[in-house]
Design an enzyme around this catalytic site. Sequence first.
Site, PDB file in Angstrom:
ATOM      1  N   GLU A 143      29.742  21.629  17.689  1.00 12.27           N
ATOM      2  CA  GLU A 143      30.440  22.763  17.095  1.00 12.27           C
ATOM      3  C   GLU A 143      29.950  24.026  17.783  1.00 12.27           C
ATOM      4  OE1 GLU A 143      29.917  22.673  12.864  1.00 12.27           O
ATOM      5  OE2 GLU A 143      30.653  20.606  12.673  1.00 12.27           O
TER       6      GLU A 143
ATOM      7  N   TRP B  94      34.268  21.916  22.334  1.00 16.65           N
ATOM      8  CA  TRP B  94      33.918  21.272  23.603  1.00 16.65           C
ATOM      9  C   TRP B  94      34.306  19.795  23.631  1.00 16.65           C
ATOM     10  CZ3 TRP B  94      33.026  25.679  25.640  1.00 16.65           C
ATOM     11  CH2 TRP B  94      32.224  26.643  25.019  1.00 16.65           C
ATOM     12  N   ILE B  95      35.470  19.468  23.088  1.00 15.68           N
ATOM     13  CA  ILE B  95      35.868  18.066  22.969  1.00 15.68           C
ATOM     14  C   ILE B  95      36.606  17.630  24.230  1.00 15.68           C
ATOM     15  CG2 ILE B  95      37.010  16.327  21.572  1.00 15.68           C
ATOM     16  CD1 ILE B  95      34.589  17.903  20.286  1.00 15.68           C
ATOM     17  N   THR B  96      35.983  16.759  25.001  1.00 19.48           N
ATOM     18  CA  THR B  96      36.547  16.263  26.249  1.00 19.48           C
ATOM     19  C   THR B  96      37.784  15.414  25.976  1.00 19.48           C
ATOM     20  OG1 THR B  96      34.323  16.216  27.175  1.00 19.48           O
ATOM     21  CG2 THR B  96      36.024  15.045  28.383  1.00 19.48           C
TER      22      THR B  96
ATOM     23  N   ASP C 135      22.409   6.949  23.487  1.00 16.96           N
ATOM     24  CA  ASP C 135      21.520   6.058  24.248  1.00 16.96           C
ATOM     25  C   ASP C 135      22.325   5.117  25.144  1.00 16.96           C
ATOM     26  OD1 ASP C 135      19.193   7.118  23.254  1.00 16.96           O
ATOM     27  OD2 ASP C 135      18.832   5.528  21.790  1.00 16.96           O
TER      28      ASP C 135
ATOM     29  N   GLN D 196      26.577  23.658  51.780  1.00 18.65           N
ATOM     30  CA  GLN D 196      25.800  24.342  52.815  1.00 18.65           C
ATOM     31  C   GLN D 196      26.065  23.738  54.194  1.00 18.65           C
ATOM     32  OE1 GLN D 196      23.957  26.977  52.112  1.00 18.65           O
ATOM     33  NE2 GLN D 196      23.144  27.322  54.173  1.00 18.65           N
TER      34      GLN D 196
ATOM     35  N   GLY E 158      29.144  24.733  55.812  1.00 20.22           N
ATOM     36  CA  GLY E 158      29.180  26.135  56.209  1.00 20.22           C
ATOM     37  C   GLY E 158      30.284  26.884  55.484  1.00 20.22           C
TER      38      GLY E 158
ATOM     39  N   GLU F 103      26.768  15.842  26.938  1.00 20.67           N
ATOM     40  CA  GLU F 103      25.969  14.747  26.352  1.00 20.67           C
ATOM     41  C   GLU F 103      24.487  15.122  26.299  1.00 20.67           C
ATOM     42  OE1 GLU F 103      26.612  10.669  26.626  1.00 20.67           O
ATOM     43  OE2 GLU F 103      28.710  10.850  27.222  1.00 20.67           O
TER      44      GLU F 103
END
Length: 385
Positions: free
Chosen positions: A132, A161-163, A245, A342, A345, A369
């Site tokens: 939340e 932030w619900i994917t 987990d 990098q 370039g 997560e």
Amino acid sequence: MHGRPEFDLYSLPEEHLALREAIRSLAEKDIEPYAAEVDEDARFPAEAHRALVGSGFHAPHVPDVYGGEGADAVATCIVIEEIARVCASSSLITAVNKLGTMGLMLDGSEELKSVVLPDVARGALASYALSEREAGSDAAAMRTRARLDGDHWVLNGAKAWITNGGESTWYTVMAVTDAAAGPRGISAFMVRSDDHGFTVGPLERKLGIKGSPTAELYFEDCAIPSSRIIGEPGDGFKTALRTLDHTRPTIGAQAVGIAQGALDKTIQYVKERRQFGSAISGFQGVQFMLADMAMKVEAARAMVYTAAARAERGENGLSFISAAAKCFASDTAMQVTTDAVQLFGGAGYTRDFPVERMMRDAKITQIYEGTNQIQRVVMARALLQ
């Protein structure tokens, strides 16, 4: 000890190698051609979804008894890794389907599994609603509430932030059912997208993974059947921790895939790019950077597969290795993609090449997560128990 030992402990079985070959072929043929456009237009990767559903790679973790592929945790990580190698947004179809159903698979009733899992196996998406606005890392501070009213649970609150929010059919939602009990007063529910009182809010405007919608969810007297609770009232926070987990290695797999994709593109580029009369791949400074990039990717992959294998075996004490795998792999992805830009370039800083997209996509793997700071808290607590 007599004879030569069989050092197959760290070898993937043939079926996993074949799986990698199959998903890599599909990803390069049906997903990679759309990756830049998906990012540029910030649109859901419908082509990837069709290809993944058609091949069974959209939710390979669903057991075959529910119509899924019944893939083990390592196999699922390989699928996510190979998709992320070409398009991180598309890899979230598979990764979040597991996240959105893992709690159900761990603690849900057979009745509820038989409703949700076959639907996901057929192509429906699932999402996970824990966070939340004021309860991110401190998930136990959530304010979304659920109360039992006859034979229905009634939810009120909002999730952030619900994917894949708005694309999913099913949402695992955490809500407080006993405010006086702290974390032990949180319960988990399966909410369906067409449930009365459930709406999807505006989408976030993001740095990366633009093809995966990230939305707020709103619950206004959202009534769901009482059978849609996962486990018993008060089990939700425990289910959430067990879920993470099992799913943090999948974010590690996504990170490994992003890093591998950036490394592959970089190796190809430095062999072709010429400066001072020769390919820049001949410069020792470039070679050392490539060596470090590849070394870290291999280490991250080994840690992710180890964590996934231990989760598959149902071992206790997964918190340390799951957090470590996610943390190390995502830090690796950020470093490798930064180095890739990098080595490209000025070209690497443009949208003409994919490494800038990979760098932007890699950043979120250090955040969702559980931020990598929280992963270090989890690891330290596991060590000091």
